[in-house]
Motif scaffolding. Structure first.
Motif, PDB file in Angstrom:
ATOM      1  N   GLN A 845      48.587  11.224  69.824  1.00 40.54           N
ATOM      2  CA  GLN A 845      49.804  11.108  70.613  1.00 40.54           C
ATOM      3  C   GLN A 845      51.008  11.121  69.682  1.00 40.54           C
ATOM      4  OE1 GLN A 845      49.731   7.925  73.436  1.00 40.54           O
ATOM      5  NE2 GLN A 845      47.704   8.458  74.212  1.00 40.54           N
ATOM      6  N   ILE A 846      52.005  11.882  70.084  1.00 39.73           N
ATOM      7  CA  ILE A 846      53.211  12.057  69.274  1.00 39.73           C
ATOM      8  C   ILE A 846      54.419  11.638  70.099  1.00 39.73           C
ATOM      9  CG2 ILE A 846      54.666  13.701  68.019  1.00 39.73           C
ATOM     10  CD1 ILE A 846      51.931  13.258  66.730  1.00 39.73           C
ATOM     11  N   GLY A 847      55.207  10.698  69.555  1.00 37.73           N
ATOM     12  CA  GLY A 847      56.397  10.244  70.264  1.00 37.73           C
ATOM     13  C   GLY A 847      57.636  10.983  69.814  1.00 37.73           C
ATOM     14  N   ALA A 848      58.479  11.359  70.790  1.00 37.19           N
ATOM     15  CA  ALA A 848      59.771  11.977  70.502  1.00 37.19           C
ATOM     16  C   ALA A 848      60.706  11.626  71.642  1.00 37.19           C
ATOM     17  CB  ALA A 848      59.649  13.490  70.350  1.00 37.19           C
ATOM     18  N   GLY A 849      61.732  10.820  71.351  1.00 36.12           N
ATOM     19  CA  GLY A 849      62.627  10.382  72.420  1.00 36.12           C
ATOM     20  C   GLY A 849      61.861   9.605  73.461  1.00 36.12           C
ATOM     21  N   ASP A 850      62.043  10.000  74.730  1.00 34.48           N
ATOM     22  CA  ASP A 850      61.325   9.317  75.814  1.00 34.48           C
ATOM     23  C   ASP A 850      59.982   9.973  76.114  1.00 34.48           C
ATOM     24  OD1 ASP A 850      62.020  11.707  76.989  1.00 34.48           O
ATOM     25  OD2 ASP A 850      63.223  10.831  78.592  1.00 34.48           O
ATOM     26  N   ALA A 851      59.599  10.946  75.290  1.00 37.60           N
ATOM     27  CA  ALA A 851      58.375  11.704  75.559  1.00 37.60           C
ATOM     28  C   ALA A 851      57.221  11.215  74.701  1.00 37.60           C
ATOM     29  CB  ALA A 851      58.614  13.188  75.308  1.00 37.60           C
ATOM     30  N   ASN A 852      56.008  11.302  75.252  1.00 40.48           N
ATOM     31  CA  ASN A 852      54.787  10.978  74.514  1.00 40.48           C
ATOM     32  C   ASN A 852      53.847  12.175  74.644  1.00 40.48           C
ATOM     33  OD1 ASN A 852      53.128   9.337  72.956  1.00 40.48           O
ATOM     34  ND2 ASN A 852      52.038   8.581  74.747  1.00 40.48           N
ATOM     35  N   LEU A 853      53.907  13.069  73.661  1.00 37.94           N
ATOM     36  CA  LEU A 853      53.138  14.298  73.730  1.00 37.94           C
ATOM     37  C   LEU A 853      51.693  14.053  73.291  1.00 37.94           C
ATOM     38  CD1 LEU A 853      56.251  15.096  72.878  1.00 37.94           C
ATOM     39  CD2 LEU A 853      55.283  17.393  72.761  1.00 37.94           C
ATOM     40  N   ILE A 854      50.785  14.755  73.942  1.00 38.88           N
ATOM     41  CA  ILE A 854      49.361  14.655  73.603  1.00 38.88           C
ATOM     42  C   ILE A 854      48.932  15.970  72.960  1.00 38.88           C
ATOM     43  CG2 ILE A 854      47.045  14.330  74.520  1.00 38.88           C
ATOM     44  CD1 ILE A 854      48.421  12.788  76.854  1.00 38.88           C
ATOM     45  N   VAL A 855      48.370  15.864  71.758  1.00 35.04           N
ATOM     46  CA  VAL A 855      47.952  17.048  71.005  1.00 35.04           C
ATOM     47  C   VAL A 855      46.426  16.983  70.838  1.00 35.04           C
ATOM     48  CG1 VAL A 855      48.165  18.342  68.855  1.00 35.04           C
ATOM     49  CG2 VAL A 855      50.147  17.086  69.759  1.00 35.04           C
ATOM     50  N   PRO A 856      45.671  17.868  71.528  1.00 37.30           N
ATOM     51  CA  PRO A 856      44.204  17.869  71.423  1.00 37.30           C
ATOM     52  C   PRO A 856      43.754  18.166  69.991  1.00 37.30           C
ATOM     53  CG  PRO A 856      44.938  19.147  73.315  1.00 37.30           C
ATOM     54  CD  PRO A 856      46.149  18.856  72.505  1.00 37.30           C
ATOM     55  N   LEU A 857      42.656  17.502  69.576  1.00 39.53           N
ATOM     56  CA  LEU A 857      42.147  17.678  68.219  1.00 39.53           C
ATOM     57  C   LEU A 857      40.751  18.293  68.183  1.00 39.53           C
ATOM     58  CD1 LEU A 857      43.330  14.328  66.599  1.00 39.53           C
ATOM     59  CD2 LEU A 857      44.347  16.595  66.324  1.00 39.53           C
ATOM     60  N   GLU A 858      40.146  18.526  69.375  1.00 40.13           N
ATOM     61  CA  GLU A 858      38.818  19.140  69.398  1.00 40.13           C
ATOM     62  C   GLU A 858      38.889  20.502  68.722  1.00 40.13           C
ATOM     63  OE1 GLU A 858      36.041  17.909  70.286  1.00 40.13           O
ATOM     64  OE2 GLU A 858      36.699  16.056  71.283  1.00 40.13           O
ATOM     65  N   GLY A 859      38.013  20.693  67.736  1.00 46.77           N
ATOM     66  CA  GLY A 859      37.988  21.969  67.024  1.00 46.77           C
ATOM     67  C   GLY A 859      38.995  22.074  65.912  1.00 46.77           C
ATOM     68  N   VAL A 860      39.869  21.091  65.831  1.00 46.68           N
ATOM     69  CA  VAL A 860      40.878  21.115  64.771  1.00 46.68           C
ATOM     70  C   VAL A 860      40.358  20.366  63.540  1.00 46.68           C
ATOM     71  CG1 VAL A 860      43.225  20.441  64.115  1.00 46.68           C
ATOM     72  CG2 VAL A 860      42.749  21.262  66.444  1.00 46.68           C
ATOM     73  N   ILE A 861      39.768  19.175  63.766  1.00 46.80           N
ATOM     74  CA  ILE A 861      39.172  18.399  62.682  1.00 46.80           C
ATOM     75  C   ILE A 861      37.847  17.816  63.156  1.00 46.80           C
ATOM     76  CG2 ILE A 861      41.345  17.739  61.558  1.00 46.80           C
ATOM     77  CD1 ILE A 861      41.124  15.039  62.983  1.00 46.80           C
ATOM     78  N   ASP A 862      37.016  17.377  62.211  1.00 46.41           N
ATOM     79  CA  ASP A 862      35.770  16.674  62.529  1.00 46.41           C
ATOM     80  C   ASP A 862      36.148  15.227  62.808  1.00 46.41           C
ATOM     81  OD1 ASP A 862      33.415  15.183  62.439  1.00 46.41           O
ATOM     82  OD2 ASP A 862      32.440  16.600  61.065  1.00 46.41           O
ATOM     83  N   ILE A 863      36.190  14.874  64.087  1.00 47.35           N
ATOM     84  CA  ILE A 863      36.691  13.568  64.496  1.00 47.35           C
ATOM     85  C   ILE A 863      35.884  12.439  63.866  1.00 47.35           C
ATOM     86  CG2 ILE A 863      37.250  12.078  66.442  1.00 47.35           C
ATOM     87  CD1 ILE A 863      38.901  14.624  66.336  1.00 47.35           C
ATOM     88  N   THR A 864      34.536  12.565  63.939  1.00 47.69           N
ATOM     89  CA  THR A 864      33.667  11.495  63.426  1.00 47.69           C
ATOM     90  C   THR A 864      33.865  11.301  61.932  1.00 47.69           C
ATOM     91  OG1 THR A 864      32.033  12.031  65.121  1.00 47.69           O
ATOM     92  CG2 THR A 864      31.285  10.698  63.261  1.00 47.69           C
ATOM     93  N   ALA A 865      33.893  12.409  61.211  1.00 45.28           N
ATOM     94  CA  ALA A 865      34.061  12.324  59.755  1.00 45.28           C
ATOM     95  C   ALA A 865      35.441  11.764  59.380  1.00 45.28           C
ATOM     96  CB  ALA A 865      33.871  13.701  59.122  1.00 45.28           C
TER      97      ALA A 865
END
Length: 927
Positions: A845-865
């Motif tokens: 989750q990324i905050g900017a002003g009054d917004a809370n953006l959600i950025v998916p990470l599946e396939g971007v990094i190995d979450i478990t590792a």
């Protein structure tokens, strides 16, 4: 004077060449004080450095702060005058010349006084003034056309007049008092020229027998006294005990004997004697100890009757009562000390100091070893002797009344205000000021002596002779303390005591003095007013706190006494420059920093900016070469930004007011200039040099170089070029007082100018902050910053393109996103921001002003590792932080460990705690 033409900037910023070029150009073209006849004056005077001196790091701080102020006021259109000059430095200069003579097997006494003074002037013309060239290297924009010297004829005239006038008012008088006497230089010296060193000495205890068979109530027929200077007992005049000390009440007023001299004197009651210290009884030598002098006066001993046992070289002489044994006459004071102890021991009057060895056996010694705080002359290098002599004194108590009222009423503001208490305490308890020195070089005291003992004080020998009639007169051989003459600096440098001969319309021919050729009455700046009338009182004095009393307070005394006005409206006191570890710099410690070497290495601009950024009111400056290097990098950053602008067709602006802007980013940067200017002006008004420097630094580095250039990159339309050129101009003007050389170079490189930056107009944007544009750009900055931080925390490549989801954006946020798709993709590396729910799965989750953006990470990094890596690193950081916390909470470690070890432990703890916080935040992002 011709303005420089624009030129393509070199790839590399090299300060040395451009510093020499621009300083010579400014000085040769009179730009340190341009002709501004109708402008409001702004005046400061430099604390005149010794003519023998070289630029040290303290000078670098003091003069940098002054130059920042004077360049700032010049840019604001004032008739800014920075008076410059050097002090004749009586003792220091005479020593330099005498050392040169010694090297040639010659000495001062081989010449008449007049011949020796001629040699000093020769030295001054050939070698004096090294420091003035070094001040130029620092970039100090002083009015060199009016450079002063405290021995110039017009200045000498002022000094003599002040002495005579104060004497006529009864504020200068001749008196017999104790002074700090330097037996090597054979002159009185000021407190500032005395340095206290720790020496290994002793504490001797002696019996002084009561006279006429008198006994104390406890049956003893003597009083025990203790001293660290046994030799002075040859001139003892009484023994003091506390009036409430029961041990001695019965013998107060009785006679007591000094065993070596046989001198009879009284046991006196005085609160100076501390019943808890030693025996509670103190031997009193009023002619050779400052405390004893006061006790002696309270006991009714007149200064003229106090015994003197030393000559000018601190060798024993016979006292006026003739009771010093012949074997001591002519002995050095420290040899006499040994003999006094020996003779007192032989006669049975030494009380031994008893200690015990490892086995518990008693050991008798002549004295108790003590570490003594001993006064040394900072130039003569020998122990200072309190010596009773006839000297000239200023009635400082009376002269202090007006300065005290000036500060209390607010007519003179001391910044920071915390120094007021110290000022009041000193001024309210001020002592007579000894102003005579036993030297040849300096302002000779205008007093003549007749054989009948009468003294005639006058401005010339002719006037003195007229007062004396046909008596034969001999002039006083002493000169005045250099602090006396430098106390006149704010007004004597402006032509006082000559009448302010204003002759409108302005007469261009200056009134000259024979030696210096500088104007002393008419203002050469075209106003037709006298310099004194226009520039006195001064506006500000910048000074180190260590000369608050020696110079600053005395300028206030003399200013009020001689002109009826305070010498300046504000007094700014800065701290010392200390070594990196906080220690005071000294040659003996080997931790002195040469500012000229720093200028050679990093440039004057970098050193100047460091001094300002570190000058926080009320604190000393810790030297940090890495930060000086960092400000050299700051200058390079600006240089590269200017090169980038230049390569994109951006040139200097022709408008003082902000250009018309339609895009949000251009409106935003104009608003940032407006806010920065307001903060900078407020900081300068408050004399917050650190706040001023950091305000400019933040705007240049962060807002302009990092964000504005990034936001407009690739989109240099005519509006953006105009705005960018204008903003860069505002930066150069606002930064100029702190970094004059690089800014002047860039000013001319960006376009043909009508004049130099040093005399440009201070920013006047005629614009306001556009709240909507500010909100939009700050939202974009927050988004990009948060994404870059998150990628770094999670090990995602900076250039990786991601997409984000924002299900329910506010109207304002949606409008910002839809207006800036290109910037969001280029800077935030987001291919899209979708206004819908994010798919299931790991995301950050990324905050900017009054917004809370959600950025998916599946396939971007190995979450478990990634979770495992972060958890492991977090555990290590927490463990280290906890261990360091335990060490720092241990009082024994904090008290006994070396200061640098404690400081390192604190720094390491802060580092590990911050790292743990960062890792925890990264884990939280992963859910």
């Amino acid at each position: 004077m011709s303005a420089q033409n624009s030129a393509e900037l070199a790839k590399t910023f090299e300060p040395a060449g451009l510093e020499a070029k621009w300083y010579a150009h400014w000085e040769q073209n009179g730009l340190f004080r341009p002709e501004r006849p109708d402008a409001a004056p702004f005046t400061i005077v430099n604390p005149p450095p010794n003519v023998t001196g070289s630029l040290h790091i303290g000078h670098a701080l003091d003069n940098t702060l002054q130059d920042v102020v004077i360049r700032y006021e010049r840019l604001r259109g004032k008739d800014a005058l920075w008076v410059v000059g050097t002090d004749h430095a009586g003792i220091a200069t005479q020593m330099v010349v005498e050392r040169q003579m010694e090297a040639k097997q010659d000495k001062r006494t081989n010449y008449t006084r007049e011949q020796f003074i001629e040699k000093v002037w020769e030295w001054k013309h050939e070698s004096g003034g090294t420091i003035t060239g070094q001040l130029r290297r620092l970039g100090c924009s002083m009015d060199w056309s009016r450079e002063q010297f405290t021995m110039d004829p017009h200045f000498t005239k002022a000094v003599v007049k002040v002495f005579v006038d104060l004497h006529q008012k009864g504020l200068i008088y001749r008196d017999k008092r104790l002074v700090n006497w330097d037996p090597k230089l054979k002159t009185a010296i000021s407190d500032l020229e005395v340095e206290t060193r720790e020496t290994q000495g002793g504490f001797w205890h002696f019996k002084y027998p009561l006279a006429d068979g008198v006994h104390r109530d406890d049956g003893l027929d003597y009083i025990e006294v203790a001293t660290t200077r046994p030799e002075t007992m040859l001139a003892d005049m009484c023994v003091a005990v506390h009036p409430e000390d029961e041990r001695y009440k019965s013998v107060i007023g009785k006679d007591i004997l000094q065993p070596l001299t046989g001198r009879r004197f009284k046991v006196v009651a005085d609160e100076h004697a501390d019943p808890e210290l030693g025996s509670g009884a103190v031997k009193i030598t009023p002619g050779h100890d400052f405390n004893d002098f006061e006790v002696g006066k309270r006991a009714g001993i007149k200064a003229g009757d106090m015994l003197n046992m030393f000559d000018a070289e601190a060798k024993v002489v016979q006292t006026s009562d003739g009771l010093v044994p012949d074997e001591f006459i002519g002995m050095d004071r420290f040899d006499a000390r040994k003999l006094v102890v020996e003779r007192m021991k032989e006669a049975g009057f030494l009380i031994p100091h008893i200690t015990k060895d490892k086995e518990g056996n008693e050991i008798a010694a002549d004295f108790e070893p003590r570490t003594i705080q001993t006064p040394f002359g900072d130039r003569g290098g020998v122990v200072i002797e309190p010596w009773l002599t006839d000297q000239w004194y200023v009635d400082a108590e009376k002269l202090a009344v007006a300065p005290l009222e000036a500060v209390r009423s607010g007519a003179v503001e001391i910044v920071p205000k915390t120094w007021e208490k110290t000022f009041f305490n000193w001024m309210e308890n001020i002592q007579p000021w000894c102003v005579s020195r036993q030297l040849w070089w300096g302002h000779r005291i205008p007093a003549w002596y007749a054989e009948d003992g009468e003294i005639y004080v006058a401005e010339s020998v002719e006037e003195a002779q007229a007062l004396a009639g046909n008596k034969s007169l001999t002039r006083d051989s002493d000169v005045l303390d250099t602090w006396f003459s430098s106390a006149l600096w704010p007004f004597a440098t402006l032509g006082w005591p000559d009448e302010p001969a204003a002759q409108p319309p302005f007469v261009s021919s200056e009134v000259e003095t024979p030696a210096s050729g500088i104007s002393t009455t008419l203002d050469a700046n075209g106003s037709g007013k006298s310099l004194l009338a226009k520039h006195y009182p001064n506006d500000l004095l910048v000074s180190g706190f260590d000369i608050l009393f020696f110079w600053d307070a005395r300028m206030m005394m003399m200013g009020q006494a001689m002109t009826g006005q305070n010498p300046w409206k504000r007094l700014y006191l800065h701290g010392l420059v200390r070594a990196a570890d906080g220690a005071k710099m000294s040659k003996s410690k080997g931790n002195v920093v040469d500012p000229l070497l720093l200028i050679d290495k990093y440039g004057a601009d970098a050193l100047r900016f460091f001094m300002c950024a570190m000058e926080s009111q009320g604190r000393d400056v810790k030297m940090d070469e890495k930060r000086v290097e960092g400000y050299r990098n700051f200058a390079t950053k600006l240089w590269n930004a200017a090169r980038f602008c230049q390569s994109n067709g951006i040139t200097g602006s022709t408008s003082v007011a902000a250009p018309v802007a339609t895009s949000a980013v251009n409106k935003w940067i104009i608003g940032e200039v407006v806010e920065t200017l307001g903060a900078l002006d407020q900081a300068m008004a408050d004399l917050r040099f650190d706040a001023a420097a950091n305000t400019v630094y933040h705007f240049v580095w962060d807002q302009f170089c990092d964000w504005y250039i990034e936001l407009v990159k690739g989109n240099f339309d005519e509006e953006t070029k105009a705005v960018a050129g204008w903003v860069l101009d505002q930066i150069l003007v606002m930064l100029h007082p702190f970094m004059p050389f690089v800014t002047e170079e860039l000013w001319h490189a960006l376009g043909s100018r009508d004049g130099e930056l040093i005399v440009a107009a201070w920013p006047a944007p005629e614009a306001s902050v556009d709240a909507e544009a500010k909100r939009e750009v700050e939202w974009l900055i927050a988004l990009v910053s948060a994404l870059r931080t998150a990628k770094n925390e999670l090990g995602i490549a900076p250039g990786a393109r991601l997409e984000a989801y924002l299900p329910e954006p506010s109207t304002q946020t949606r409008a910002i996103i839809e207006a800036n798709p290109a910037a969001i993709e280029r800077l935030a590396r987001l291919t899209a921001i979708r206004f819908e729910a994010a798919p299931a799965g790991a995301a950050m989750q990324i905050g900017a002003g009054d917004a809370n953006l959600i950025v998916p990470l599946e396939g971007v990094i190995d979450i478990t590792a990634e979770k495992a890596r972060l958890e492991k690193a977090l555990a290590v950081s927490l463990k280290e932080a906890k261990a360091l916390e335990g060490r720092l909470s241990n009082a024994s470690f904090v008290e006994k460990a070396k200061p640098e070890a404690v400081e390192k432990a604190r720094a390491d703890h802060a580092m590990h705690a911050a790292e743990a916080e960062r890792l925890a935040a990264a884990l939280k992002r992963l859910g």
